[in-house]
Design a protein around this motif. Structure first.
Motif, short mmCIF file in Angstrom:
data_model
loop_
_atom_site.label_atom_id
_atom_site.label_comp_id
_atom_site.label_asym_id
_atom_site.label_seq_id
_atom_site.Cartn_x
_atom_site.Cartn_y
_atom_site.Cartn_z
N LEU A 289 0.83 -1.20 0.00
CA LEU A 289 0.00 0.00 0.00
C LEU A 289 0.87 1.25 0.00
O LEU A 289 2.01 1.24 0.46
CB LEU A 289 -0.91 0.01 1.23
N CYS B 288 1.50 4.67 1.63
CA CYS B 288 1.22 5.45 2.84
C CYS B 288 2.14 6.66 2.86
O CYS B 288 3.25 6.62 2.32
CB CYS B 288 1.44 4.60 4.09
N CYS C 170 4.14 1.97 5.87
CA CYS C 170 2.80 1.81 6.44
C CYS C 170 2.90 1.14 7.81
O CYS C 170 3.81 0.37 8.08
CB CYS C 170 1.93 0.96 5.53
N GLU D 231 -1.44 -1.59 10.98
CA GLU D 231 -2.88 -1.36 10.98
C GLU D 231 -3.44 -1.16 9.57
O GLU D 231 -4.64 -1.27 9.34
CB GLU D 231 -3.20 -0.13 11.85
N SER D 232 -2.55 -0.90 8.60
CA SER D 232 -2.98 -0.72 7.22
C SER D 232 -3.29 -2.04 6.53
O SER D 232 -3.93 -2.06 5.48
CB SER D 232 -1.89 0.02 6.42
N TYR D 233 -2.82 -3.14 7.12
CA TYR D 233 -2.97 -4.45 6.49
C TYR D 233 -3.83 -5.37 7.34
O TYR D 233 -3.90 -5.23 8.57
CB TYR D 233 -1.60 -5.09 6.28
#
Length: 558
Positions: free
Chosen positions: A196, A198, A208, A211-213
Protein backbone atom coordinates in the motif's frame (compact mmCIF):
# COMPACT_ATOMS: atom_id res chain seq x y z
CA UNK A 1 4.29 -1.27 15.82
CA UNK A 2 1.63 1.05 17.01
CA UNK A 3 1.95 4.74 17.68
CA UNK A 4 4.51 5.99 15.18
CA UNK A 5 3.26 9.54 15.62
CA UNK A 6 2.14 9.31 19.25
CA UNK A 7 3.42 11.86 21.72
CA UNK A 8 5.21 10.79 24.85
CA UNK A 9 2.61 10.60 27.54
CA UNK A 10 4.98 9.74 30.37
CA UNK A 11 8.66 10.47 30.86
CA UNK A 12 11.01 7.69 31.86
CA UNK A 13 11.32 7.77 35.62
CA UNK A 14 14.29 7.43 37.87
CA UNK A 15 15.47 3.96 38.77
CA UNK A 16 13.49 2.35 41.55
CA UNK A 17 14.26 -0.97 43.14
CA UNK A 18 11.88 -0.93 46.05
CA UNK A 19 14.50 0.26 48.49
CA UNK A 20 16.98 -2.44 47.44
CA UNK A 21 20.37 -1.62 45.99
CA UNK A 22 21.91 -3.64 43.17
CA UNK A 23 25.27 -5.00 44.35
CA UNK A 24 28.26 -4.44 42.10
CA UNK A 25 28.90 -7.67 40.18
CA UNK A 26 31.89 -6.62 38.09
CA UNK A 27 30.35 -8.33 35.07
CA UNK A 28 30.53 -6.71 31.65
CA UNK A 29 29.62 -7.86 28.16
CA UNK A 30 32.57 -7.60 25.78
CA UNK A 31 32.03 -7.21 22.04
CA UNK A 32 34.05 -10.11 20.58
CA UNK A 33 32.33 -10.16 17.18
CA UNK A 34 35.42 -9.35 15.10
CA UNK A 35 37.91 -11.44 17.05
CA UNK A 36 35.51 -14.38 17.00
CA UNK A 37 35.40 -14.22 13.20
CA UNK A 38 31.76 -13.18 12.83
CA UNK A 39 31.44 -11.05 9.71
CA UNK A 40 27.77 -10.68 8.80
CA UNK A 41 25.54 -7.86 7.64
CA UNK A 42 21.78 -8.24 7.38
CA UNK A 43 20.17 -7.18 4.11
CA UNK A 44 16.65 -5.77 4.56
CA UNK A 45 16.32 -5.20 0.82
CA UNK A 46 15.64 -1.51 1.25
CA UNK A 47 15.89 0.38 -2.04
CA UNK A 48 13.50 3.29 -1.61
CA UNK A 49 10.25 1.38 -2.07
CA UNK A 50 9.41 1.53 1.65
CA UNK A 51 8.16 -2.04 1.89
CA UNK A 52 6.80 -3.02 5.31
CA UNK A 53 9.16 -6.00 5.93
CA UNK A 54 12.16 -3.66 5.68
CA UNK A 55 11.25 -2.23 9.09
CA UNK A 56 11.45 -5.58 10.87
CA UNK A 57 14.60 -7.61 10.46
CA UNK A 58 15.61 -11.21 11.00
CA UNK A 59 16.53 -13.36 13.96
CA UNK A 60 19.46 -15.50 15.06
CA UNK A 61 20.16 -18.80 16.78
CA UNK A 62 22.64 -20.62 19.00
CA UNK A 63 22.51 -24.38 18.44
CA UNK A 64 24.82 -27.35 18.15
CA UNK A 65 24.78 -27.86 14.39
CA UNK A 66 27.31 -30.69 14.28
CA UNK A 67 26.78 -32.46 17.59
CA UNK A 68 30.17 -31.68 19.13
CA UNK A 69 28.65 -30.18 22.28
CA UNK A 70 29.59 -26.56 21.51
CA UNK A 71 27.00 -23.95 20.44
CA UNK A 72 27.30 -22.83 16.84
CA UNK A 73 25.69 -19.70 15.37
CA UNK A 74 23.05 -19.24 12.67
CA UNK A 75 22.17 -15.77 11.40
CA UNK A 76 19.06 -15.30 9.25
CA UNK A 77 19.19 -12.90 6.31
CA UNK A 78 16.86 -11.02 3.99
CA UNK A 79 17.55 -10.28 0.34
CA UNK A 80 17.02 -7.73 -2.40
CA UNK A 81 13.48 -7.47 -3.76
CA UNK A 82 14.53 -7.58 -7.41
CA UNK A 83 16.66 -10.35 -8.97
CA UNK A 84 20.21 -9.62 -9.95
CA UNK A 85 21.11 -7.62 -6.85
CA UNK A 86 23.37 -8.50 -3.96
CA UNK A 87 23.68 -12.18 -3.11
CA UNK A 88 22.45 -12.51 0.48
CA UNK A 89 22.51 -15.79 2.38
CA UNK A 90 21.97 -16.98 5.94
CA UNK A 91 25.25 -17.52 7.76
CA UNK A 92 26.24 -20.68 9.64
CA UNK A 93 29.29 -20.34 11.89
CA UNK A 94 31.05 -23.36 13.39
CA UNK A 95 32.35 -23.01 16.94
CA UNK A 96 36.10 -23.75 16.96
CA UNK A 97 36.22 -24.34 20.75
CA UNK A 98 38.72 -21.53 21.23
CA UNK A 99 36.56 -18.41 21.15
CA UNK A 100 36.52 -18.21 17.35
CA UNK A 101 34.09 -19.33 14.67
CA UNK A 102 34.46 -20.43 11.04
CA UNK A 103 31.89 -19.58 8.37
CA UNK A 104 30.72 -22.94 6.96
CA UNK A 105 27.63 -21.64 5.14
CA UNK A 106 28.75 -22.61 1.62
CA UNK A 107 27.86 -26.21 0.97
CA UNK A 108 26.00 -26.61 4.27
CA UNK A 109 22.60 -26.85 2.60
CA UNK A 110 21.47 -23.73 4.44
CA UNK A 111 23.02 -21.57 1.71
CA UNK A 112 19.69 -20.75 0.08
CA UNK A 113 18.77 -17.18 -0.74
CA UNK A 114 15.45 -16.22 0.81
CA UNK A 115 13.85 -13.28 2.57
CA UNK A 116 14.32 -14.94 5.92
CA UNK A 117 12.71 -13.82 9.17
CA UNK A 118 12.73 -16.31 12.04
CA UNK A 119 14.37 -19.55 13.14
CA UNK A 120 13.42 -22.40 15.47
CA UNK A 121 15.59 -25.38 16.41
CA UNK A 122 14.38 -28.88 17.30
CA UNK A 123 15.04 -32.55 16.58
CA UNK A 124 11.73 -33.35 14.90
CA UNK A 125 12.62 -36.94 13.93
CA UNK A 126 14.43 -37.88 17.17
CA UNK A 127 17.63 -38.93 15.41
CA UNK A 128 19.87 -37.03 17.82
CA UNK A 129 20.59 -34.13 15.46
CA UNK A 130 18.88 -30.74 15.76
CA UNK A 131 16.95 -29.62 12.69
CA UNK A 132 16.31 -26.06 11.51
CA UNK A 133 13.08 -24.30 10.56
CA UNK A 134 13.36 -20.87 8.93
CA UNK A 135 10.38 -18.61 8.29
CA UNK A 136 10.61 -16.53 5.11
CA UNK A 137 8.42 -14.18 3.11
CA UNK A 138 8.92 -16.22 -0.03
CA UNK A 139 8.08 -19.53 1.66
CA UNK A 140 9.33 -21.18 4.86
CA UNK A 141 12.00 -23.89 4.86
CA UNK A 142 12.47 -27.02 6.96
CA UNK A 143 16.05 -28.29 6.94
CA UNK A 144 16.88 -31.81 8.11
CA UNK A 145 20.22 -32.14 9.88
CA UNK A 146 22.24 -34.75 7.99
CA UNK A 147 25.17 -34.61 10.41
CA UNK A 148 28.60 -32.96 10.30
CA UNK A 149 27.11 -29.51 9.76
CA UNK A 150 25.19 -30.49 6.62
CA UNK A 151 21.47 -29.88 6.07
CA UNK A 152 18.86 -30.93 3.49
CA UNK A 153 15.78 -28.90 2.53
CA UNK A 154 12.83 -31.24 3.17
CA UNK A 155 10.04 -28.63 3.19
CA UNK A 156 8.05 -30.08 0.31
CA UNK A 157 8.52 -33.71 1.35
CA UNK A 158 7.42 -32.83 4.89
CA UNK A 159 4.14 -31.34 3.64
CA UNK A 160 4.85 -27.96 5.21
CA UNK A 161 3.35 -25.01 3.39
CA UNK A 162 3.47 -21.52 4.84
CA UNK A 163 3.73 -19.06 1.96
CA UNK A 164 2.86 -16.24 4.33
CA UNK A 165 4.57 -13.50 6.34
CA UNK A 166 6.15 -15.93 8.79
CA UNK A 167 7.92 -14.47 11.82
CA UNK A 168 8.69 -16.37 15.04
CA UNK A 169 8.29 -20.13 15.37
CA UNK A 170 8.62 -22.73 18.11
CA UNK A 171 8.86 -26.50 18.27
CA UNK A 172 6.43 -27.93 20.82
CA UNK A 173 5.09 -31.42 21.51
CA UNK A 174 1.56 -30.16 22.11
CA UNK A 175 0.00 -33.65 22.25
CA UNK A 176 2.86 -35.24 24.20
CA UNK A 177 3.23 -38.14 21.77
CA UNK A 178 7.03 -37.92 21.75
CA UNK A 179 7.28 -36.12 18.40
CA UNK A 180 7.89 -32.38 18.07
CA UNK A 181 5.18 -30.33 16.41
CA UNK A 182 5.70 -26.82 15.06
CA UNK A 183 3.90 -23.55 15.78
CA UNK A 184 4.49 -20.74 13.26
CA UNK A 185 3.49 -17.13 13.84
CA UNK A 186 2.40 -15.10 10.79
CA UNK A 187 2.24 -11.31 10.64
CA UNK A 188 -0.04 -9.65 8.07
CA UNK A 189 -1.33 -10.15 4.55
CA UNK A 190 1.42 -8.49 2.56
CA UNK A 191 3.36 -9.04 -0.64
CA UNK A 192 5.12 -6.63 -3.02
CA UNK A 193 2.01 -6.74 -5.20
CA UNK A 194 -0.24 -5.98 -2.20
CA UNK A 195 1.95 -3.14 -0.95
CA UNK A 196 0.00 0.00 0.00
CA UNK A 197 1.01 3.63 -0.48
CA UNK A 198 1.22 5.45 2.84
CA UNK A 199 2.48 8.93 3.55
CA UNK A 200 3.05 11.18 6.54
CA UNK A 201 3.17 14.39 4.50
CA UNK A 202 0.88 13.47 1.60
CA UNK A 203 3.67 13.79 -0.93
CA UNK A 204 6.33 11.16 -0.24
CA UNK A 205 5.87 7.49 0.52
CA UNK A 206 6.51 6.31 4.07
CA UNK A 207 6.36 2.91 5.73
CA UNK A 208 2.80 1.81 6.44
CA UNK A 209 1.85 0.70 9.93
CA UNK A 210 0.55 -2.86 10.41
CA UNK A 211 -2.88 -1.36 10.98
CA UNK A 212 -2.98 -0.72 7.22
CA UNK A 213 -2.97 -4.45 6.49
CA UNK A 214 -5.28 -7.32 7.39
CA UNK A 215 -4.10 -9.91 9.87
CA UNK A 216 -3.52 -13.56 9.10
CA UNK A 217 -3.66 -16.85 10.95
CA UNK A 218 -0.87 -18.73 12.62
CA UNK A 219 -0.14 -22.33 11.72
CA UNK A 220 0.28 -25.45 13.83
CA UNK A 221 1.97 -28.35 12.07
CA UNK A 222 1.29 -31.70 13.72
CA UNK A 223 4.13 -34.20 13.43
CA UNK A 224 2.70 -37.36 11.85
CA UNK A 225 5.97 -39.26 12.01
CA UNK A 226 7.97 -40.43 9.04
CA UNK A 227 9.04 -36.86 8.32
CA UNK A 228 5.51 -35.68 7.51
CA UNK A 229 3.43 -32.86 9.01
CA UNK A 230 -0.20 -31.75 8.84
CA UNK A 231 -1.51 -28.22 9.46
CA UNK A 232 -4.05 -28.59 12.27
CA UNK A 233 -4.32 -24.93 13.27
CA UNK A 234 -8.02 -24.68 12.40
CA UNK A 235 -9.20 -27.74 14.27
CA UNK A 236 -6.83 -27.03 17.15
CA UNK A 237 -8.35 -23.55 17.61
CA UNK A 238 -5.22 -21.44 17.07
CA UNK A 239 -6.01 -20.03 13.62
CA UNK A 240 -7.45 -16.62 14.48
CA UNK A 241 -7.39 -14.73 11.14
CA UNK A 242 -7.14 -11.28 12.78
CA UNK A 243 -3.80 -11.99 14.46
CA UNK A 244 -0.68 -10.00 13.55
CA UNK A 245 1.85 -12.18 15.29
CA UNK A 246 5.55 -11.47 15.88
CA UNK A 247 6.48 -13.47 18.99
CA UNK A 248 5.81 -16.94 20.42
CA UNK A 249 6.49 -18.31 23.89
CA UNK A 250 5.68 -21.84 25.04
CA UNK A 251 4.85 -22.27 28.73
CA UNK A 252 2.75 -24.35 31.09
CA UNK A 253 0.98 -21.48 32.77
CA UNK A 254 -1.58 -23.54 34.69
CA UNK A 255 0.87 -26.22 35.81
CA UNK A 256 -1.06 -29.18 34.40
CA UNK A 257 1.96 -30.63 32.58
CA UNK A 258 0.75 -29.70 29.09
CA UNK A 259 2.38 -26.95 27.00
CA UNK A 260 0.36 -23.80 26.39
CA UNK A 261 1.20 -21.15 23.77
CA UNK A 262 1.44 -17.37 24.13
CA UNK A 263 1.40 -15.28 20.95
CA UNK A 264 2.55 -11.64 20.93
CA UNK A 265 0.47 -9.61 18.47
CA UNK A 266 1.20 -6.21 16.96
CA UNK A 267 -1.77 -3.81 17.38
CA UNK A 268 -4.05 -6.79 18.00
CA UNK A 269 -4.78 -8.49 21.34
CA UNK A 270 -2.16 -11.01 22.46
CA UNK A 271 -3.32 -14.63 22.58
CA UNK A 272 -2.90 -17.19 25.35
CA UNK A 273 -3.84 -20.63 24.12
CA UNK A 274 -4.54 -23.09 26.92
CA UNK A 275 -3.89 -26.70 25.99
CA UNK A 276 -7.07 -28.74 26.43
CA UNK A 277 -5.08 -31.99 26.42
CA UNK A 278 -7.14 -33.37 23.54
CA UNK A 279 -5.47 -31.77 20.54
CA UNK A 280 -7.30 -28.46 20.90
CA UNK A 281 -6.64 -25.14 22.62
CA UNK A 282 -8.86 -22.51 24.25
CA UNK A 283 -7.91 -18.85 23.89
CA UNK A 284 -7.80 -17.14 27.31
CA UNK A 285 -5.69 -14.03 26.73
CA UNK A 286 -8.36 -11.56 27.78
CA UNK A 287 -9.60 -13.45 30.82
CA UNK A 288 -6.00 -14.10 31.92
CA UNK A 289 -5.09 -10.40 31.65
CA UNK A 290 -2.35 -10.67 28.99
CA UNK A 291 -4.26 -9.57 25.88
CA UNK A 292 -3.84 -5.83 26.45
CA UNK A 293 -1.71 -3.28 28.24
CA UNK A 294 -2.67 -1.72 31.55
CA UNK A 295 -4.83 0.88 29.78
CA UNK A 296 -6.92 -1.81 28.06
CA UNK A 297 -5.55 -1.18 24.55
CA UNK A 298 -3.74 -3.65 22.31
CA UNK A 299 -0.07 -2.76 22.19
CA UNK A 300 2.59 -3.21 19.52
CA UNK A 301 3.97 -6.48 20.86
CA UNK A 302 7.09 -7.99 19.28
CA UNK A 303 9.04 -10.68 21.16
CA UNK A 304 8.08 -12.76 24.19
CA UNK A 305 9.50 -15.18 26.73
CA UNK A 306 8.46 -17.07 29.84
CA UNK A 307 10.24 -18.08 33.05
CA UNK A 308 9.79 -18.51 36.79
CA UNK A 309 11.55 -15.29 37.77
CA UNK A 310 10.44 -15.25 41.43
CA UNK A 311 10.86 -18.92 42.41
CA UNK A 312 7.11 -19.30 42.81
CA UNK A 313 7.11 -22.44 40.66
CA UNK A 314 4.87 -20.70 38.12
CA UNK A 315 5.60 -19.58 34.56
CA UNK A 316 5.42 -15.79 34.06
CA UNK A 317 5.48 -13.80 30.82
CA UNK A 318 7.73 -11.10 29.37
CA UNK A 319 6.66 -9.12 26.28
CA UNK A 320 8.56 -6.54 24.23
CA UNK A 321 6.41 -3.63 23.05
CA UNK A 322 6.54 -0.48 20.93
CA UNK A 323 8.08 2.76 22.17
CA UNK A 324 5.95 4.70 24.69
CA UNK A 325 4.35 1.41 25.76
CA UNK A 326 7.05 -0.19 28.01
CA UNK A 327 7.71 -3.88 28.51
CA UNK A 328 5.01 -6.21 29.70
CA UNK A 329 6.05 -8.20 32.79
CA UNK A 330 3.08 -10.41 33.51
CA UNK A 331 3.23 -12.17 36.87
CA UNK A 332 1.34 -15.46 37.03
CA UNK A 333 -0.85 -15.29 40.14
CA UNK A 334 -1.54 -19.03 40.06
CA UNK A 335 -5.31 -18.70 39.66
CA UNK A 336 -5.48 -18.25 35.90
CA UNK A 337 -4.72 -14.54 36.14
CA UNK A 338 -1.61 -12.48 35.32
CA UNK A 339 -0.77 -9.04 36.70
CA UNK A 340 1.53 -6.70 34.75
CA UNK A 341 4.23 -5.63 37.22
CA UNK A 342 6.11 -3.41 34.76
CA UNK A 343 4.15 -0.15 35.19
CA UNK A 344 5.04 0.08 38.88
CA UNK A 345 8.66 -0.96 38.54
CA UNK A 346 12.05 -0.09 37.09
CA UNK A 347 11.35 -2.51 34.26
CA UNK A 348 8.48 -0.38 33.00
CA UNK A 349 9.93 3.05 33.56
CA UNK A 350 13.34 2.26 32.09
CA UNK A 351 11.85 0.60 28.99
CA UNK A 352 9.18 3.21 28.28
CA UNK A 353 10.97 4.92 25.40
CA UNK A 354 12.48 1.75 23.93
CA UNK A 355 11.03 -0.23 21.05
CA UNK A 356 11.79 -3.81 22.07
CA UNK A 357 12.02 -6.76 19.70
CA UNK A 358 14.21 -9.52 21.17
CA UNK A 359 13.48 -10.17 24.85
CA UNK A 360 14.18 -12.99 27.28
CA UNK A 361 14.91 -14.11 30.81
CA UNK A 362 18.41 -15.46 31.54
CA UNK A 363 20.61 -15.56 34.63
CA UNK A 364 23.59 -13.52 33.45
CA UNK A 365 25.22 -13.32 36.91
CA UNK A 366 24.39 -16.89 37.99
CA UNK A 367 22.85 -15.85 41.29
CA UNK A 368 19.83 -18.11 40.82
CA UNK A 369 17.35 -15.41 39.79
CA UNK A 370 16.51 -14.95 36.06
CA UNK A 371 17.35 -11.47 34.79
CA UNK A 372 15.82 -9.62 31.81
CA UNK A 373 17.50 -8.72 28.52
CA UNK A 374 15.98 -6.67 25.71
CA UNK A 375 17.22 -5.86 22.19
CA UNK A 376 15.88 -2.49 21.08
CA UNK A 377 15.64 -0.35 17.97
CA UNK A 378 12.98 1.74 16.30
CA UNK A 379 11.49 1.08 12.86
CA UNK A 380 11.49 4.69 11.61
CA UNK A 381 14.86 6.30 10.86
CA UNK A 382 13.29 9.76 11.22
CA UNK A 383 11.50 9.13 14.53
CA UNK A 384 13.71 11.66 16.33
CA UNK A 385 12.18 14.48 14.30
CA UNK A 386 8.69 13.61 15.52
CA UNK A 387 9.62 12.45 19.03
CA UNK A 388 12.93 13.99 20.16
CA UNK A 389 13.23 11.64 23.14
CA UNK A 390 12.96 8.51 20.97
CA UNK A 391 15.88 7.28 18.86
CA UNK A 392 16.13 4.99 15.84
CA UNK A 393 19.22 3.29 17.27
CA UNK A 394 18.84 2.21 20.88
CA UNK A 395 21.09 0.45 23.35
CA UNK A 396 20.03 -2.91 24.77
CA UNK A 397 18.66 -3.06 28.30
CA UNK A 398 19.66 -5.41 31.10
CA UNK A 399 17.64 -5.67 34.31
CA UNK A 400 19.20 -7.52 37.24
CA UNK A 401 16.76 -9.57 39.28
CA UNK A 402 17.19 -8.61 42.94
CA UNK A 403 14.55 -11.02 44.20
CA UNK A 404 11.22 -10.18 45.81
CA UNK A 405 9.88 -8.88 42.46
CA UNK A 406 12.49 -6.10 42.23
CA UNK A 407 14.77 -5.41 39.28
CA UNK A 408 17.59 -2.90 38.80
CA UNK A 409 18.60 -1.40 35.47
CA UNK A 410 22.30 -2.32 35.25
CA UNK A 411 22.77 -1.51 31.57
CA UNK A 412 25.22 1.32 32.18
CA UNK A 413 27.56 -0.99 34.10
CA UNK A 414 27.84 -3.53 31.28
CA UNK A 415 30.53 -1.68 29.34
CA UNK A 416 30.77 0.80 26.50
CA UNK A 417 30.22 -1.75 23.72
CA UNK A 418 27.04 -3.06 25.33
CA UNK A 419 25.71 0.49 25.64
CA UNK A 420 26.28 1.29 21.97
CA UNK A 421 23.01 2.27 20.21
CA UNK A 422 22.03 -0.26 17.53
CA UNK A 423 18.91 -1.21 15.57
CA UNK A 424 18.41 -4.35 17.63
CA UNK A 425 16.05 -7.11 16.52
CA UNK A 426 16.67 -10.79 17.26
CA UNK A 427 18.56 -11.96 20.33
CA UNK A 428 19.68 -15.29 21.78
CA UNK A 429 21.88 -16.60 24.58
CA UNK A 430 24.24 -19.53 25.08
CA UNK A 431 27.52 -20.31 26.79
CA UNK A 432 29.50 -20.33 23.54
CA UNK A 433 32.92 -20.57 25.27
CA UNK A 434 31.72 -23.14 27.83
CA UNK A 435 33.06 -21.27 30.84
CA UNK A 436 29.77 -21.53 32.74
CA UNK A 437 28.19 -18.12 32.13
CA UNK A 438 25.80 -17.06 29.38
CA UNK A 439 26.84 -14.97 26.39
CA UNK A 440 24.71 -12.94 23.99
CA UNK A 441 24.04 -12.85 20.25
CA UNK A 442 22.12 -9.91 18.75
CA UNK A 443 20.96 -9.33 15.17
CA UNK A 444 20.27 -5.87 13.80
CA UNK A 445 18.09 -4.68 10.95
CA UNK A 446 20.09 -3.89 7.82
CA UNK A 447 23.26 -3.98 9.89
CA UNK A 448 25.82 -6.25 11.58
CA UNK A 449 25.32 -9.03 14.09
CA UNK A 450 26.99 -8.72 17.51
CA UNK A 451 28.47 -11.41 19.74
CA UNK A 452 28.95 -10.35 23.37
CA UNK A 453 31.03 -12.44 25.78
CA UNK A 454 30.09 -12.48 29.45
CA UNK A 455 33.22 -11.30 31.31
CA UNK A 456 34.22 -10.15 34.76
CA UNK A 457 35.33 -13.17 36.71
CA UNK A 458 31.93 -14.15 38.10
CA UNK A 459 32.53 -16.43 41.10
CA UNK A 460 28.97 -17.70 41.42
CA UNK A 461 28.32 -21.41 40.89
CA UNK A 462 26.13 -23.01 38.24
CA UNK A 463 24.86 -26.15 36.54
CA UNK A 464 24.06 -26.54 32.84
CA UNK A 465 21.73 -29.41 31.96
CA UNK A 466 21.10 -30.86 28.51
CA UNK A 467 18.36 -33.46 28.18
CA UNK A 468 18.14 -36.52 25.96
CA UNK A 469 14.64 -37.92 25.66
CA UNK A 470 13.71 -41.50 24.84
CA UNK A 471 9.97 -41.78 25.43
CA UNK A 472 9.79 -37.99 25.13
CA UNK A 473 11.17 -36.01 22.21
CA UNK A 474 14.96 -36.24 21.97
CA UNK A 475 15.59 -32.60 22.97
CA UNK A 476 13.39 -32.87 26.05
CA UNK A 477 11.43 -29.82 24.89
CA UNK A 478 8.56 -29.35 27.34
CA UNK A 479 10.38 -31.03 30.23
CA UNK A 480 10.40 -29.13 33.52
CA UNK A 481 13.70 -29.16 35.42
CA UNK A 482 13.61 -28.31 39.13
CA UNK A 483 16.69 -27.65 41.24
CA UNK A 484 16.93 -27.64 45.02
CA UNK A 485 20.02 -26.12 46.62
CA UNK A 486 20.83 -24.54 49.97
CA UNK A 487 19.35 -21.18 48.94
CA UNK A 488 16.05 -22.56 47.65
CA UNK A 489 14.20 -23.98 44.67
CA UNK A 490 14.34 -23.06 40.99
CA UNK A 491 12.53 -24.34 37.91
CA UNK A 492 12.91 -24.05 34.16
CA UNK A 493 11.03 -25.57 31.24
CA UNK A 494 13.08 -26.54 28.20
CA UNK A 495 11.54 -24.62 25.33
CA UNK A 496 12.07 -23.73 21.69
CA UNK A 497 11.38 -20.28 20.26
CA UNK A 498 10.91 -17.16 22.43
CA UNK A 499 12.67 -13.81 21.99
CA UNK A 500 11.92 -12.37 18.52
CA UNK A 501 12.45 -14.66 15.52
CA UNK A 502 15.32 -16.31 17.43
CA UNK A 503 16.46 -19.43 19.25
CA UNK A 504 18.66 -19.74 22.31
CA UNK A 505 20.60 -22.84 23.31
CA UNK A 506 18.32 -25.68 24.39
CA UNK A 507 20.56 -26.48 27.36
CA UNK A 508 19.22 -25.08 30.64
CA UNK A 509 21.69 -23.08 32.76
CA UNK A 510 20.91 -22.60 36.46
CA UNK A 511 22.82 -20.12 38.60
CA UNK A 512 23.48 -21.38 42.11
CA UNK A 513 25.03 -18.30 43.69
CA UNK A 514 27.28 -19.47 46.54
CA UNK A 515 25.70 -22.94 46.70
CA UNK A 516 28.14 -25.70 45.76
CA UNK A 517 25.70 -28.51 45.00
CA UNK A 518 22.08 -29.17 44.10
CA UNK A 519 19.55 -31.95 43.66
CA UNK A 520 17.68 -32.24 40.38
CA UNK A 521 14.16 -33.33 39.53
CA UNK A 522 12.89 -33.67 35.98
CA UNK A 523 9.32 -34.08 34.79
CA UNK A 524 9.46 -35.30 31.21
CA UNK A 525 6.64 -34.77 28.68
CA UNK A 526 6.08 -38.54 28.69
CA UNK A 527 5.19 -38.37 32.38
CA UNK A 528 8.48 -39.92 33.50
CA UNK A 529 9.89 -38.38 36.69
CA UNK A 530 13.57 -38.46 37.60
CA UNK A 531 15.46 -37.46 40.73
CA UNK A 532 19.21 -36.99 40.97
CA UNK A 533 20.66 -35.96 44.32
CA UNK A 534 23.75 -34.10 45.50
CA UNK A 535 25.26 -32.98 42.19
CA UNK A 536 28.39 -30.85 42.50
CA UNK A 537 28.20 -27.38 40.95
CA UNK A 538 30.09 -26.06 37.91
CA UNK A 539 29.43 -28.93 35.53
CA UNK A 540 27.80 -29.53 32.16
CA UNK A 541 25.40 -32.43 32.63
CA UNK A 542 23.65 -34.62 30.09
CA UNK A 543 20.66 -36.49 31.49
CA UNK A 544 18.97 -39.29 29.57
CA UNK A 545 15.31 -40.03 30.20
CA UNK A 546 15.91 -43.77 30.55
CA UNK A 547 19.50 -44.01 31.82
CA UNK A 548 19.80 -40.94 34.04
CA UNK A 549 23.07 -39.04 34.14
CA UNK A 550 25.16 -40.04 31.13
CA UNK A 551 27.78 -37.28 31.01
CA UNK A 552 29.47 -34.79 33.33
CA UNK A 553 31.93 -32.27 31.95
CA UNK A 554 33.86 -29.49 33.65
CA UNK A 555 34.00 -25.98 32.18
CA UNK A 556 36.56 -25.19 29.53
CA UNK A 557 39.79 -23.58 30.68
CA UNK A 558 39.47 -19.79 30.76
Amino acid sequence: MRGWGLGIGVLAGALFVGGAKAPESGITFTDVTAQAGIHFTHNSGRAGKKYLPETLGSGCAFFDADGDGWPDILLINGKDWTPGGRKSLPALYHNNHNGTFTDITRGSGLDIEMYGMGVAIGDYDNDGRDDVYITALDGDHLFHNEGNGKFRDVTKAAGIQNASFGTSAAWVDFDRDGKLDLFVANYVQWSPKQDLWCSLDGATKSYCTPESYKGTRCRLFHNLGGGRFEDVAEKAGVADPTSKSLGVAVLDYNGDGWPDIFVANDTQPNKLYRNNRNGTFSEEGMSAGVAYGEEGVARGAMGADSADYDRSGRAHLLVGNFSNQMLGLYHNEGNGLFVDEAPSSTVGRSSLLSLTFGVFFFDYDLDGYPDIFTANGHIDEQIGRVQPKVSYREAPLLFRNLGDHHFANVTAAMGAAFNRPIVGRGAAYADFDRDGDLDLLISTNDGPAYLYRNDGGNRNHWLTIRLSGTKSNRDGIGAVIRLQSASGKQSNMVHSGSSYCSQSDLAATFGLGKDTSASIEIEWPSGTKQSIGNVAANQFLTIDESRGMIAREPPAAR
